[in-house]
Structures are given as C-alpha cells and as structure tokens.
Design an enzyme around this catalytic site. Structure first.
Site, PDB file in Angstrom:
ATOM      1  N   LYS A   1    -102.128   2.495   5.863  1.00 15.63           N
ATOM      2  CA  LYS A   1    -101.378   3.318   6.821  1.00 15.63           C
ATOM      3  C   LYS A   1    -102.162   4.575   7.197  1.00 15.63           C
ATOM      4  CE  LYS A   1     -97.794   3.524   4.062  1.00 15.63           C
ATOM      5  NZ  LYS A   1     -98.199   2.604   2.984  1.00 15.63           N
TER       6      LYS A   1
ATOM      7  N   GLU B   1    -100.670 -19.561 -25.077  1.00 13.63           N
ATOM      8  CA  GLU B   1    -101.274 -19.899 -23.787  1.00 13.63           C
ATOM      9  C   GLU B   1    -101.333 -21.409 -23.587  1.00 13.63           C
ATOM     10  OE1 GLU B   1    -101.542 -17.678 -21.667  1.00 13.63           O
ATOM     11  OE2 GLU B   1    -101.406 -15.959 -23.018  1.00 13.63           O
TER      12      GLU B   1
ATOM     13  N   HIS C   1     -98.109 -22.568 -22.125  1.00 10.45           N
ATOM     14  CA  HIS C   1     -98.042 -22.362 -20.677  1.00 10.45           C
ATOM     15  C   HIS C   1     -98.888 -23.400 -19.948  1.00 10.45           C
ATOM     16  CE1 HIS C   1     -95.891 -18.645 -20.841  1.00 10.45           C
ATOM     17  NE2 HIS C   1     -96.860 -17.912 -21.352  1.00 10.45           N
TER      18      HIS C   1
END
Ligand code: ADP
Ligand code: ZN
Length: 646
Positions: A209, A427, A430
């Site tokens: 911006k 892990e 997952h």
C-alpha cells in the site's frame, strides 16, 4: 514563535533548580536535634568548636566521630521566625560568641513560599494554551506546539515508479486516473468532472500500500507527504488535530501533491461503539479535523489524500462518505503470477544462479505478501554470501522461504533421543495420512529438523492457490492434523504439547465450518458468528443458549469424528507409520517420493545423517574448511511447499 517556547522551558528549569536549591540549603540536612540536646552535646565537647553556624532556618554544628570507623556528622536545630531570636541568643551564649552566621538572603523565603505555586500556575497555563490552540483559537504565544512532524519526500526521494510495483495490476489500473489528474489538474476542472479527493487503499500488511502510494507520487512527479495514524495519537489533547491542520496547510502550499495517511484505522475507528479508555476524545478530534480539512478543499486544489488500512471494516462511516475516502482500492495478497513478478522485481537487485527457478518459488509461497517475498530474496542473498557463493542458488531460496515463514532452522539444537523419536512419530503420523488421504494436499516433504517453535514439519504442495475450501479438503486436512498426536501416543505411550498447533488448526476449521460456512446439517445454512468487527466489548450473540449448546456439541462431534477416523487409519497402517518414523530418525528429511517408497516397504539408498556427519567430519579434517550449511537436505527439494500441520 520558537523563542517563546524556549523561554518557557528556560523559566521552568530555572524555577525548578531554584526551588530544589532552596529546599536543600534550608538546613534540613544532618541529624535533627532539639536545642537542649545540642547544648548538652556542645558542653560535652562533642561538637567541634568553630563549627557552629546560625543559618536561615537552622543552627548547624558538626558532631565529632563517635568512635572507630565512624565519621563526623552534621547536626542541626531547626528554627523558625518565632524561635530565631531566642535560639540565636542561647547559642551565642553557649559558644561564647564563637559562632558564624550566614547573611539572610532576601529572596529565598519569597521563593520558597511562592515558587511551587508559580510552578503550578505555569504548568496549568501551559496545558490550557496548548489545548486552546488545538481547539482552533489562541494560536498566540505558544503557537509552535504540535507542528506536524511528517517528513516531506520530494520526487527525488521517493523515486518509486510503477516498475517497482508488481503483482497488483488492477490496483495500478485504478490509480492511473489519479496520476493523470495530478499531472494536469487544470485539464480535469475544465470539463467539470469530479476527481476523488480521497482514496482508501485496503489490504493486508506488506502488500504494498505504501509502495503504491509512493509510486503514484513518483509517476506523477509530485511531492509526497506521509504521516502514520499512530503518530497522531499523542498523549496530550489536541496535538493530533493540530498536526492534521498543519499537514493539510503545508500540502496545499505545495500542490499538486499527495498526502498519505498510513494506519488510518488508528484514528478513524467508528466513533461511539465499544469501550476505549484514554485517548478517545483525542482520536475523535483528530478524525474530525481530517474530515473538516477534506471538506475544505476543492478538486482544484490538486491535493489527493491516500489513506491505508488493513481494517476497512472498523472505519467510521463518515470517512467513506462521498467527497471523502469514497474510492476504495483493494491491494490484495498476490496470486502465483503476481508473486512471480514481485520476485522478479526484487531479484533484479541480486545475482541469481543458473539453477534458480522463480516459478517454483512463486508456486511454493501461497499467502505470502510482497514484503515477505522481498524478504525471501534478501535472506537468500545473505545466506549465499555467508556460504561464499558467487550467486544465489535454488536451495538458498528455499531455505529463505522457510526461514521467513517459520524462523531459522535450529540445526545446532541437540535433542534427546526420546524427543527425536517422539517428533519422528508425530511427523510420520501426519505424513502417512497425507499420503493416504486423496482429498488432502499432496505431501511435499517431511522433516524433523526443528524450525522456529515447531519440532518438525510436514509440508504439503498445494496445486493452486486456494480461494475457498471444499468440504472434502477440510475433512481430510482435519484428519491429517489429528495424525500427529495419535502416532505420538501409540508409539510412546505418552502425549506432548507438540500438537498444540494441530489442535488449534482443527478447532479453527471445525468452528468455521459450523459458524460461517453452514456445513453442519443440524445447524443448517445459517451464519452464527455475528458481525466480526471485534469492536464491541461485550460480544453480542444473536442465538439462544440452546443453539449455543448445539454449536458446541457439533464442533465436538466433527473433531471427534476426524480423530477417530485418523486413529483407525493409522492403526491399519501402523507398520508404515513406524517405517516412516524410523526413516526420519535416520535421514531427518524425506521427500514425498521417499515417504511413498518407505511406505511400500522399500529401502532408501541415500546416505543417512550419521554417514553425512562422518563424511563432513572427514572432509573438515582433510580440508580444514568449514562445511557448508544445508548439506544434509536433499538438494532438489523444490520450494513449493506449504507447511501443513507441524
Ligand atoms: P504496506 O504499506 O501494505 O504494509 P509496504 O508498501 O510498506 O506494505 O510494503 C513493504 C515492502 O514490501 C515494500 O517496500 C516492497 O519492498 C515490498 N513489496 C510489497 N508489495 C510489493 C509489490 N506489489 N511489488 C514489489 N514489492 C512489494
Ligand atoms: Zn503436528
């Protein structure tokens, strides 16, 4: 006006010093004793001869040290106007005239009496004139307070053009007419069209911006004034408002130009609503001043006000009324193409190696802002420099990407063996689910190298940027999230706090599914989360207690189902989970292909971490050179990885 301010400060300091001096020298020091006590001490020879002194409001004397290791000390007998004569006479008599006396100063008592009073009056005067001035009047003696502190950047200093802004083409299109107007205000007023006076740029932090506003100024070759909303919010009443007036005055003098108000939400929040403690009136005054100033200049003045915020929803409606910030331009997070262009813009400043694939990097950075991407290039350049390379390589980019998003990899952190095993199973839980569930994002890689707060990570590789979420994907993702904790529990017989990130993600998804996305049959196609302006202190709820209970039950049900499902799947494929976990312990990082091979029961033929460490050590011994970082990760991991449950 400047001298009056200096004079005022000087006066105050002088007064303070005098008062302090007067108080200190007024005889309050030393041990205070009664006159009779003093007399006894003197007769006993405890008071040094010739040390007795009659001062303005005390009789002073020096008492000899009372023994080994002690020091002489001062004793004083306070006196006042009533006792002065009598005490002085008795002391003179006591010492046989061997007494000195300080001349009584004329102004000291006066100062002591009136000094504090005067100080208070001065302070009150200061504050009153200050707020008077800001209220529009009394810009008299103290006129210089609250002069705006904004920096003026001329064209040479912004130097930003549209070439520096990438990936937000629509926003650039929208502001082109403003540039046209700034270049030639007369042309527009001749025909009589109304050019917006205020433009509101909305978008997440770091999306460019400020950069866009500067580019407008740079393209139109006009000065750029900028001030941030948080600068306005000062402790003293009225300074913000006077800053606004001042800023607009200066801007009008150098029109055509741009005024950039960053963080406008700091002052432009909806008035009234919610509770806000101090500084509320101040904000309101500043906001009013902005509104008044914006109404006060015509299109012919050639001043464009650009405001930026990432919370357009909390802005006061008065700000977005016609004639004010009536033009809203979104500066969104860049998409793949945008990210590629932003990366290219920033890559111009660095040297890239032949194996760098910007497209892959762009694909692997969904939800990254322009500022994040700029940071990636910068980090990659730093790490390449540290590695004594000639140019940036793809692995530098990938490492930088992970670092920007999750913090630096903690290779040096030594973990307990048990902890390593726990993370590996977590892990693996997952990763295996991610491979097994076809609706989830494809697995990219899984690692037990700690990074940031996470002990390890499983990365997925989304095929495209996700605009919305499908139910199937949500359900699959929730299951993947649950996998970590389940595998941990099954392998170790214990659970850890490592799943907190997973838990919050699952909860977030389940809540949104019910409250916002109408994905619960029981609750139907209804939004329950109310308006999320986050302004109201007491969150109003527009449903009954009964509904609230059903909502809680539904969230619980969705999560429980995901958990049970994930447990069932992991138990069915437990040998595969164990295989992946063991491979992780040996290799630390596995790619998707390697995970699949391990799950199919095949052996991996790459060197283990232990081998690598050994060969590195050998190399160091032979070359006496420090090994390069990042060697143990497979070199061809594309950066296109989204972290999923850590
Ligand atoms: P915002 O004002 O939206 O918080 P900034 O304009 O301050 O963001 O952006 C910070 C930095 O990020 C910029 O200085 C620039 O280096 C980089 N950046 C952000 N968006 C872009 C973009 N679209 N193109 C190029 N660089 C960008
Ligand atoms: Zn996890």
């Amino acid at each position: 006006m400047q001298p009056s301010r200096g004079l005022f400060g000087l006066l105050t300091v002088l007064l303070l010093v005098l008062v302090a001096f007067a108080l200190l020298s007024s005889g309050g020091q030393g041990q205070r004793v009664q006159l009779a006590e003093f007399e006894t001490l003197y007769r006993n020879g405890d008071i040094r001869e010739n040390s007795v002194e009659i001062r303005e409001n005390a009789i002073m004397g020096i008492q000899r040290a009372q023994g080994e290791g002690e020091r002489d000390r001062q004793v004083s007998v306070p006196i006042n106007a009533a006792t002065r004569e009598e005490f002085a006479a008795r002391i003179v008599e006591l010492t046989g005239g061997k007494v000195s006396s300080r001349p009584t100063s004329q102004w000291m008592p006066v100062l002591l009496t009136f000094g504090p009073f005067l100080l208070i009056v001065l302070l009150i005067w200061y504050f009153i004139s200050r707020s008077l001035r800001s209220a529009g009047g009394g810009a008299g003696m103290l006129g210089s307070f609250g002069k705006s502190r904004h920096r003026t950047l001329s064209k040479e200093m912004t130097g930003v053009t549209f070439k520096d802004v990438a990936g937000i083409e629509e926003a650039k299109d929208e502001v082109s007419e403003i540039i046209e107007f700034l270049k030639n205000p007369k042309k527009f007023t001749r025909i009589g069209g109304r050019i917006p006076r205020g433009v509101l740029l909305t978008g997440d932090p770091g999306c460019g911006k400020t950069l866009l506003a500067k580019a407008i100024a740079g393209e139109a070759d006009v000065p750029f004034f900028s001030i941030s909303g948080s600068d306005f919010v000062e402790m003293f009443v009225g300074v913000g408002a006077s800053r606004v007036r001042d800023l607009f005055k200066q801007a009008k003098e150098s029109a055509p130009c741009i005024i950039f108000l960053d963080e406008i939400d700091a002052v432009g929040r909806r008035r009234g609503g919610g509770f806000s403690s101090g500084g509320h009136d101040e904000r309101e005054q500043t906001l009013n001043a902005i509104l008044v100033e914006m109404d006060g200049f015509g299109s012919a003045d050639g001043v464009i006000v650009i405001a930026a915020t990432n919370r357009p929803d909390v802005l006061d409606p008065a700000l977005i009324r016609p004639g004010r910030f009536d033009r809203q331009i979104a500066v969104p997070l860049p998409d793949v193409k945008g990210r590629l262009e932003i990366l290219k813009v920033h890559a111009k400043k660095v040297r890239l190696g032949p194996n760098v694939d910007m497209e892959r990097t762009a694909r692997g950075t969904p939800m990254f802002s322009g500022a994040d991407l700029a940071a990636i290039i910068n980090e990659a350049a730093i790490s390449a420099t540290l590695g004594n390379k000639e140019f940036i390589e793809q692995e530098d980019l990938e490492e930088a990407r992970d670092k920007v998003k999750f913090g630096r990899a903690k290779r040096s952190r030594v973990r307990e063996k048990d902890e390593n095993k726990l993370v590996a199973y977590h892990e693996a839980g997952h990763a295996v689910l991610q491979v097994l569930l076809p609706d989830s994002d494809p697995l990219h890689k899984v690692t037990i190298i700690p990074r940031g707060a996470a002990g390890g990570a499983t990365f997925s590789l989304p095929e495209k940027d996700r605009m919305g979420y499908g139910l199937k994907w949500l359900l699959a993702t929730m299951r993947v999230c649950c996998g970590g904790r389940i595998a941990e529990e099954k392998a170790m017989g214990d659970v850890s706090s490592g799943a907190s990130q997973d838990i919050s993600q699952v909860t977030q998804i389940a809540r949104a599914m019910i409250l916002e996305w109408g994905m619960s049959e029981k609750l139907g196609f209804v939004r329950y989360s109310g308006s999320d302006t986050k302004e109201a202190f007491v969150h109003e709820r527009d449903f009954s207690d009964g509904t609230a209970r059903i909502i809680d039950e539904e969230i619980r049900r969705i999560v429980d189902e995901a958990y049970a499902d994930a447990r069932r799947m992991l138990e069915e494929h437990w040998t595969q989970v164990a295989g992946v976990a063991e491979a992780l312990l040996r290799y630390e990082t596995l790619t998707a292909a390697e995970v699949e091979r391990v799950m199919a029961g095949q052996q991996l033929d790459k060197p283990t971490v232990a081998d690598l460490l050994k060969s590195e050590a050998d190399k160091v011994r032979s070359e006496r050179k420090t090994p390069r970082d990042g060697h143990d990760e497979s070199p061809d991991t594309p950066p296109g990885a989204l972290p999923s449950p850590a």
